[in-house]
Structure formats: structure tokens, C-alpha cells
Design an enzyme around this catalytic site. Structure first.
Site, PDB file in Angstrom:
ATOM      1  N   ARG A 136       0.872  -1.161  -0.079  1.00 27.77           N
ATOM      2  CA  ARG A 136       0.020   0.079   0.043  1.00 27.77           C
ATOM      3  C   ARG A 136       0.563   1.319   0.000  1.00 27.77           C
ATOM      4  O   ARG A 136       0.598   2.058  -0.678  1.00 27.77           O
ATOM      5  CB  ARG A 136      -0.831   0.134   1.356  1.00 27.77           C
ATOM      6  CG  ARG A 136      -2.058  -0.831   1.455  1.00 27.77           C
ATOM      7  CD  ARG A 136      -2.899  -0.605   2.574  1.00 27.77           C
ATOM      8  NE  ARG A 136      -3.707  -1.641   2.882  1.00 27.77           N
ATOM      9  CZ  ARG A 136      -3.536  -2.949   3.296  1.00 27.77           C
ATOM     10  NH1 ARG A 136      -2.507  -3.179   3.685  1.00 27.77           N
ATOM     11  NH2 ARG A 136      -4.796  -3.655   3.499  1.00 27.77           N
ATOM     12  N   ILE A 137       1.882   1.274   0.642  1.00 28.97           N
ATOM     13  CA  ILE A 137       2.757   2.422   0.997  1.00 28.97           C
ATOM     14  C   ILE A 137       3.543   2.804  -0.247  1.00 28.97           C
ATOM     15  O   ILE A 137       3.514   3.816  -0.959  1.00 28.97           O
ATOM     16  CB  ILE A 137       3.615   2.423   2.277  1.00 28.97           C
ATOM     17  CG1 ILE A 137       2.663   2.306   3.521  1.00 28.97           C
ATOM     18  CG2 ILE A 137       4.516   3.658   2.222  1.00 28.97           C
ATOM     19  CD1 ILE A 137       3.643   1.890   4.900  1.00 28.97           C
ATOM     20  N   ASP A 175       8.935  -6.792  -5.906  1.00 30.85           N
ATOM     21  CA  ASP A 175       8.191  -7.303  -4.893  1.00 30.85           C
ATOM     22  C   ASP A 175       7.744  -8.823  -5.212  1.00 30.85           C
ATOM     23  O   ASP A 175       6.950  -8.823  -6.130  1.00 30.85           O
ATOM     24  CB  ASP A 175       6.913  -6.438  -4.460  1.00 30.85           C
ATOM     25  CG  ASP A 175       6.317  -6.894  -3.285  1.00 30.85           C
ATOM     26  OD1 ASP A 175       6.358  -7.994  -2.924  1.00 30.85           O
ATOM     27  OD2 ASP A 175       5.627  -6.052  -2.568  1.00 30.85           O
ATOM     28  N   CYS A 222      11.537   4.576   5.496  1.00 29.87           N
ATOM     29  CA  CYS A 222      10.556   4.525   6.262  1.00 29.87           C
ATOM     30  C   CYS A 222       9.876   3.396   6.526  1.00 29.87           C
ATOM     31  O   CYS A 222       8.540   3.438   6.997  1.00 29.87           O
ATOM     32  CB  CYS A 222       9.684   5.640   5.747  1.00 29.87           C
ATOM     33  SG  CYS A 222      10.205   7.283   5.261  1.00 29.87           S
ATOM     34  N   ARG A 263      11.700  -0.260   8.299  1.00 28.22           N
ATOM     35  CA  ARG A 263      12.036  -0.678   9.562  1.00 28.22           C
ATOM     36  C   ARG A 263      13.383  -0.675   9.472  1.00 28.22           C
ATOM     37  O   ARG A 263      14.164  -0.877   8.466  1.00 28.22           O
ATOM     38  CB  ARG A 263      11.517  -2.132  10.030  1.00 28.22           C
ATOM     39  CG  ARG A 263      10.130  -2.194  10.342  1.00 28.22           C
ATOM     40  CD  ARG A 263       9.986  -1.674  11.838  1.00 28.22           C
ATOM     41  NE  ARG A 263       8.652  -1.492  12.323  1.00 28.22           N
ATOM     42  CZ  ARG A 263       7.742  -0.801  11.877  1.00 28.22           C
ATOM     43  NH1 ARG A 263       7.884   0.364  11.051  1.00 28.22           N
ATOM     44  NH2 ARG A 263       6.501  -1.209  12.565  1.00 28.22           N
ATOM     45  N   ASP A 266      14.256   7.132   8.832  1.00 28.81           N
ATOM     46  CA  ASP A 266      13.018   7.472   9.781  1.00 28.81           C
ATOM     47  C   ASP A 266      13.214   6.303  10.631  1.00 28.81           C
ATOM     48  O   ASP A 266      12.267   6.544  11.796  1.00 28.81           O
ATOM     49  CB  ASP A 266      11.702   7.642   9.080  1.00 28.81           C
ATOM     50  CG  ASP A 266      10.543   7.968  10.053  1.00 28.81           C
ATOM     51  OD1 ASP A 266      10.661   8.884  10.632  1.00 28.81           O
ATOM     52  OD2 ASP A 266       9.700   7.040  10.212  1.00 28.81           O
ATOM     53  N   GLU A 279      15.496   1.852  18.742  1.00 22.52           N
ATOM     54  CA  GLU A 279      14.875   3.116  18.742  1.00 22.52           C
ATOM     55  C   GLU A 279      14.663   3.283  20.346  1.00 22.52           C
ATOM     56  O   GLU A 279      13.885   2.348  20.909  1.00 22.52           O
ATOM     57  CB  GLU A 279      13.508   3.067  17.682  1.00 22.52           C
ATOM     58  CG  GLU A 279      13.794   2.977  16.606  1.00 22.52           C
ATOM     59  CD  GLU A 279      12.500   2.810  15.389  1.00 22.52           C
ATOM     60  OE1 GLU A 279      11.577   3.038  16.307  1.00 22.52           O
ATOM     61  OE2 GLU A 279      12.802   2.977  14.244  1.00 22.52           O
ATOM     62  N   HIS A 284      11.253   8.201  13.598  1.00 23.69           N
ATOM     63  CA  HIS A 284      10.198   7.226  13.438  1.00 23.69           C
ATOM     64  C   HIS A 284       8.739   7.847  13.353  1.00 23.69           C
ATOM     65  O   HIS A 284       7.731   7.488  14.105  1.00 23.69           O
ATOM     66  CB  HIS A 284      10.102   6.065  14.347  1.00 23.69           C
ATOM     67  CG  HIS A 284       9.188   4.632  13.641  1.00 23.69           C
ATOM     68  ND1 HIS A 284       9.545   3.386  14.205  1.00 23.69           N
ATOM     69  CD2 HIS A 284       8.339   4.628  13.092  1.00 23.69           C
ATOM     70  CE1 HIS A 284       8.584   2.582  13.647  1.00 23.69           C
ATOM     71  NE2 HIS A 284       7.955   3.348  12.934  1.00 23.69           N
TER      72      HIS A 284
HETATM   73  O1  LIG Z   1       2.608   1.663  10.831  1.00 17.27           O
HETATM   74  C1  LIG Z   1       3.700   1.137  11.242  1.00 17.27           C
HETATM   75  O2  LIG Z   1       4.204   0.049  11.069  1.00 17.27           O
HETATM   76  C2  LIG Z   1       4.257   1.946  11.963  1.00 17.27           C
HETATM   77  O3  LIG Z   1       5.657   2.112  12.458  1.00 17.27           O
HETATM   78  C3  LIG Z   1       3.539   2.941  13.189  1.00 17.27           C
HETATM   79  O4  LIG Z   1       4.207   2.978  14.304  1.00 17.27           O
HETATM   80  P1  LIG Z   1       3.151   4.292  15.231  1.00 17.27           P
HETATM   81  O5  LIG Z   1       2.100   3.628  15.516  1.00 17.27           O
HETATM   82  O6  LIG Z   1       3.110   5.408  14.457  1.00 17.27           O
HETATM   83  O7  LIG Z   1       4.400   4.076  16.226  1.00 17.27           O
END
Ligand SMILES: O=C(O)C(=O)COP(=O)(O)O
Length: 314
Positions: A146-147, A167, A225, A227, A251, A256, A275
């Protein structure tokens, strides 16, 4: 008939979701003496190990605020018959996609350096600077969920970018249908801008390491953005230091918060954020309301649409 659940919210979520949950259920925090009565646990990115189940005997469901569930011991949850559901859709993916594009633009336009030129009275130095363009760049996406699909739309529609993606779970025809070219990982790594959008699993840990960074161009930038563990941080620091790649927008980190002497902190060609790619007003509202909706589904004895461990079902 819906059941009144005892909902323990571990990490803070948007108040609109807390209010919605509280209309039907008892909301407690992790330090509440009633924590052993928790039937639904709401979590963001805090680690949730198997020891939690000893403390919460009546736990029915864990609801992840967001998409990535690498912080949750899902096999242990399944063994206890606890459902795990996430909230990946809507404005979460929109916000993370915008966060990725913001890092791309921040790196190409050297936003942090330009701000410093103004504040530090170094105005004249602007003549010696050539900023980068996103318009017309080749953008390579690692992962096409999706992202990434949203990033592809922004980059192709808004900036005229040629977009490639790899993918193994998405057929090339589906990519072609939205104007994206299917490529292998080296093909994606050869792009001007590389953005990572895969979940952290044992199969994706250190997916971008020294060998993969060596396939990138010296003018290319890398954005992550997703992991932290997907990029080998020491290898990335070395690639940025040596000029193997031009810049990185990061990010997410292996740990963390990252340790204070983190290898990326001393590097000027690295733009960092804590993050927060998904942490916009719309993203946070949407995820919190989705969390509330999942809890209502569970309280009615129904199965959430975003259930991740269907093996718990009878
Ligand atoms: O959508 C994700 O996987 C996230 O990393 C969301 O993290 P958060 O709920 O913003 O701390």
C-alpha cells in the site's frame, strides 16, 4: 451482543480513538492495577514479548496501531489463542508515503544545510550549490504494498518520475497496470532514488547491506521509512562516508531510540527523523479510529478484517 472489554493502551494514540474506545469499554494504561484484567491490548512500536501472556490471562486480542508487527511475538500470541490485528490502510499508508517523499525532497533540496546557510549568515555560499531534482528522477521501490503504491502515484503523477519496483508478492502485470515497471532488486538499486517499503521479517533483515549499497550510484539517495533492520546501519554509514551513495533519509533504526553515538549521526549527507513518517494528524486519527473499530469487532465476537494470525480461529 458486544462485550465490555478491558482495553490496555500501552503507547499513546490519538485522543479521538481513546474517546471512541472509552464509550464502550474500560480504558487503562500499562501501570493500572487492573492490567491483569486486560482483554485487548493496544500497541504501537514498543516491544511485546511472550512474557506478556503470563501477566494477562484473559487477553483476547492485540491491536497494532500501524502496519508493521515485527515488535509483536505473534507465534506466542497464536499459541495462547490471542488474535493479532493491525491497522495498515487509509491515512497510515498515505502519511508514511508522504514521509518518504518528504525525505527524498529534503535530501535532494538539502533542506537542513540550506536552513543553516540562512541562519548562519552564509548567504553567499548559495552560488556554489546545485540542488537535486525529483522531477524526472528514476525512483526504485523495494516492496510494492500500500505505502509503495502511494509513493509510486505521488512520484509518477506529481513529479513525472519513472517508477520501478521489486516485490515477489506482486505480479508484474499488476505493477504495469498502474504504470510501474517490475524489476529485480539490482534493477531497483540502480535507480536515482531508492525507497524501502517492506516489513521486517527474517527474510528482509539486512536486505540492503554492503553488496546492495555497492549496486547504487554515487549520485543516488536511499530512503527508509519501513524498519531499521532492513538496512545494515554500519554498511550504510560506510557507503555515505565513502561517497558510494550521495545521501540517505532514515526514519527508522535498528534500536529506537538509536544509541547517542550512532554511526549515522556524524554524517552530513544523512537526514534523520524519529520514526514519525506515519505520525501526521490524519494518519494518527485514522489509525486510532481503526484501532477502535477493531476492538468493537472483537467485542462482538467477530473476526477483524486485518487479522494476522488466522490460525487462532476455531
Ligand atoms: O505503521 C507502522 O508500522 C508504524 O511503524 C506505525 O508506528 P506508530 O504507531 O506510528 O508508532
Amino acid at each position: 451482543m458486544p462485550v465490555r472489554e478491558c482495553v490496555c493502551i500501552i503507547d499513546p494514540i490519538h485522543p479521538v480513538g481513546v474517546e471512541r474506545i472509552a464509550t464502550m469499554h474500560d480504558v487503562i494504561g500499562p501501570d493500572d492495577p487492573r492490567v491483569s484484567e486486560t482483554s485487548v491490548l493496544v500497541i504501537r512500536t514498543s516491544p511485546l514479548g511472550p512474557d506478556i501472556f503470563g501477566a494477562m490471562h484473559g487477553l483476547k486480542a492485540i491491536v497494532k496501531h500501524g502496519a508493521g508487527v515485527d515488535n509483536i511475538a505473534i507465534p506466542a500470541a497464536s499459541a495462547q489463542g490471542v488474535m493479532v490485528a493491525n491497522t495498515p490502510g487509509g491515512n497510515n499508508s498515505t502519511a508514511v508515503a508522504e514521509g518518504a517523499v518528504a525525505l527524498m525532497l529534503g535530501l535532494l533540496r538539502r533542506t537542513r544545510d540550506m536552513d543553516a546557510l540562512v541562519r548562519e549568515g552564509r548567504w553567499a555560499e548559495r552560488w556554489g550549490i546545485r540542488l537535486g531534482d525529483l522531477t524526472g528522477a528514476r525512483v526504485g521501490l523495494i516492496g510494492f504494498g500500500r505505502i509503495a503504491q502511494r509513493v509510486a502515484r505521488i512520484c509518477s503523477g506529481g513529479f513525472g518520475c519513472e517508477v520501478l519496483a521489486c516485490d515477489p508478492l506482486v505480479p508484474a502485470a499488476d505493477m504495469r497496470a498502474v504504470g510501474v515497471e517490475s524489476a529485480d532488486l539490482p534493477g531497483v538499486l540502480a535507480c536515482d532514488v531508492v525507497s524501502i517499503h517492506v516489513p521486517l521479517t527474517e527474510g528482509t533483515r539486512n536486505l540492503v547491506d554492503t553488496v546492495e549499497l555497492a549496486m547504487m550510484s554515487p549520485h543516488a539517495i536511499l530512503v527508509n521509512c519501513s524498519r531499521g533492520g532492513i538496512v545494515n546501519e554500519a554498511a550504510l554509514a560506510e557507503a555515505l562516508r565513502s561517497g558510494q551513495i550521495a545521501g540517505a533519509g532514515i526514519d527508522v533504526f535498528v534500536n529506537e531510540p538509536p544509541e547517542p553515538d550512532h554511526a549515522l549521526f556524524g554524517l552530513p549527507n544523512c537526514l534523520l527523523s524519529p520514526h514519525v513518517a506515519g505520525v501526521t494528524e490524519a494518519g494518527m486519527r485514522d489509525m486510532a479510529l481503526h484501532v477502535a473499530a477493531v476492538i468493537d469487532t472483537v467485542s462482538r465476537g467477530e473476526v477483524p478484517a486485518t487479522l494476522l494470525n488466522p490460525e487462532v480461529l476455531p
